[in-house]
Design a protein around this motif. Structure first.
Motif, mmCIF file in Angstrom:
data_model
loop_
_atom_site.group_PDB
_atom_site.id
_atom_site.type_symbol
_atom_site.label_atom_id
_atom_site.label_comp_id
_atom_site.label_asym_id
_atom_site.label_seq_id
_atom_site.Cartn_x
_atom_site.Cartn_y
_atom_site.Cartn_z
ATOM 1 N N TYR A 2 -3.218 3.350 -2.625
ATOM 2 C CA TYR A 2 -3.003 2.569 -3.841
ATOM 3 C C TYR A 2 -2.394 1.251 -3.386
ATOM 4 C CZ TYR A 2 -1.015 1.218 -8.397
ATOM 5 O OH TYR A 2 -0.695 0.551 -9.547
ATOM 6 N N ILE A 3 -3.098 0.159 -3.596
ATOM 7 C CA ILE A 3 -2.664 -1.149 -3.097
ATOM 8 C C ILE A 3 -2.496 -2.096 -4.276
ATOM 9 C CG2 ILE A 3 -3.227 -3.077 -1.572
ATOM 10 C CD1 ILE A 3 -5.057 -1.086 -0.049
ATOM 11 N N ILE A 4 -1.324 -2.755 -4.302
ATOM 12 C CA ILE A 4 -1.046 -3.673 -5.394
ATOM 13 C C ILE A 4 -0.416 -4.957 -4.861
ATOM 14 C CG2 ILE A 4 -0.803 -1.955 -7.220
ATOM 15 C CD1 ILE A 4 2.217 -2.120 -6.799
ATOM 16 N N PRO A 5 -0.728 -6.079 -5.501
ATOM 17 C CA PRO A 5 -0.046 -7.327 -5.138
ATOM 18 C C PRO A 5 1.354 -7.326 -5.734
ATOM 19 C CG PRO A 5 -1.598 -7.723 -6.911
ATOM 20 C CD PRO A 5 -1.745 -6.280 -6.534
ATOM 21 N N ILE A 6 2.324 -7.827 -4.971
ATOM 22 C CA ILE A 6 3.701 -7.874 -5.463
ATOM 23 C C ILE A 6 4.370 -9.189 -5.067
ATOM 24 C CG2 ILE A 6 4.036 -5.358 -5.424
ATOM 25 C CD1 ILE A 6 5.708 -5.791 -2.824
ATOM 26 N N HIS A 7 5.379 -9.561 -5.843
ATOM 27 C CA HIS A 7 6.323 -10.575 -5.419
ATOM 28 C C HIS A 7 7.337 -9.857 -4.552
ATOM 29 C CE1 HIS A 7 4.871 -12.533 -9.190
ATOM 30 N NE2 HIS A 7 4.748 -13.517 -8.313
ATOM 31 N N PHE A 8 7.889 -10.524 -3.576
ATOM 32 C CA PHE A 8 8.799 -9.866 -2.643
ATOM 33 C C PHE A 8 9.737 -10.891 -2.039
ATOM 34 C CE2 PHE A 8 5.739 -11.782 0.067
ATOM 35 C CZ PHE A 8 6.398 -12.045 1.256
ATOM 36 N N VAL A 9 10.747 -10.390 -1.381
ATOM 37 C CA VAL A 9 11.628 -11.229 -0.598
ATOM 38 C C VAL A 9 11.885 -10.520 0.732
ATOM 39 C CG1 VAL A 9 13.787 -10.326 -1.577
ATOM 40 C CG2 VAL A 9 13.732 -12.629 -0.676
ATOM 41 N N ALA A 16 0.854 -1.189 0.000
ATOM 42 C CA ALA A 16 0.000 0.000 0.000
ATOM 43 C C ALA A 16 0.890 1.240 0.000
ATOM 44 C CB ALA A 16 -0.904 0.009 1.232
ATOM 45 N N THR A 17 0.675 2.090 -1.005
ATOM 46 C CA THR A 17 1.349 3.387 -1.086
ATOM 47 C C THR A 17 0.272 4.461 -1.061
ATOM 48 O OG1 THR A 17 1.322 3.421 -3.514
ATOM 49 C CG2 THR A 17 3.248 2.412 -2.452
ATOM 50 N N LEU A 18 0.700 5.712 -1.030
ATOM 51 C CA LEU A 18 -0.240 6.824 -1.031
ATOM 52 C C LEU A 18 -0.148 7.594 -2.339
ATOM 53 C CD1 LEU A 18 0.306 8.108 2.611
ATOM 54 C CD2 LEU A 18 -1.717 6.925 1.711
ATOM 55 N N ASN A 19 -1.301 7.777 -2.976
ATOM 56 C CA ASN A 19 -1.363 8.632 -4.156
ATOM 57 C C ASN A 19 -1.131 10.075 -3.744
ATOM 58 O OD1 ASN A 19 -2.065 6.651 -6.168
ATOM 59 N ND2 ASN A 19 -4.113 6.577 -5.284
ATOM 60 N N SER A 20 -0.868 10.937 -4.709
ATOM 61 C CA SER A 20 -0.592 12.345 -4.408
ATOM 62 C C SER A 20 -1.773 13.040 -3.740
ATOM 63 C CB SER A 20 -0.182 13.099 -5.675
ATOM 64 O OG SER A 20 -1.203 13.010 -6.646
#
Length: 157
Positions: free
Chosen positions: A37-44, A28-32
């Protein structure tokens, strides 16, 4: 703190295990304008931070550049726990989850980027772990580091 957070906390070891084995998470990030804004991601999960990779341009990168505060979540649902009497209001879920607050930044150091990308290869494509990462690909890939400011984990069984 919620009652269930007091009685159903994951240990630090369980949190690290869940972060190590989960295949996707939600960032989850913040729009201006301040909306999420939430997106699925691959991560480690590596060196006590969350790392993700992707294209060097886009909404996720723009948002992190404007406001580095982020949220991250992984969730593993095992099964539904149905009420033996058939009451739908008493249905529950067996699960484990980790919720993270953190500060995101783009990794500029080429050695750190390469190290992280090798960890991502090891996690998602272990059969390619001995393959060389082309220097131009490492340079052209955005690597995001999330330094953890708060981390909680809970479960229900």
């Amino acid at each position: 703190m919620q009652y269930r957070m007091k009685t159903h906390q994951l240990s630090e070891e369980q949190i690290h295990q869940l972060l190590g084995c989960s295949q996707t998470g939600s960032l989850a990030t913040l729009n201006s304008d301040g909306t999420p804004y939430i997106i699925p991601i691959h991560f480690v999960y590596y060196k006590n931070a969350i790392f993700a990779h992707g294209l060097p341009k886009g909404k996720k990168i723009d948002n992190i550049s404007n406001d580095a505060r982020v949220g991250f979540c992984v969730y593993e649902m095992e099964k539904l726990l149905l009420d033996p009497n058939g009451n739908p209001c008493n249905t529950n879920t067996e699960y484990e989850s980790v919720i993270i607050s953190g500060i995101a930044k783009l990794v500029d150091n080429i050695e750190e980027k390469s190290s992280v990308l090798k960890e991502i290869v090891k996690k998602y494509t272990p059969h390619l772990v001995n393959s060389e990462l082309p220097n131009n690909m490492v340079k052209g890939t955005a690597v995001i580091r999330i330094d953890l400011t708060e981390i909680t984990g809970k479960y229900y069984k």
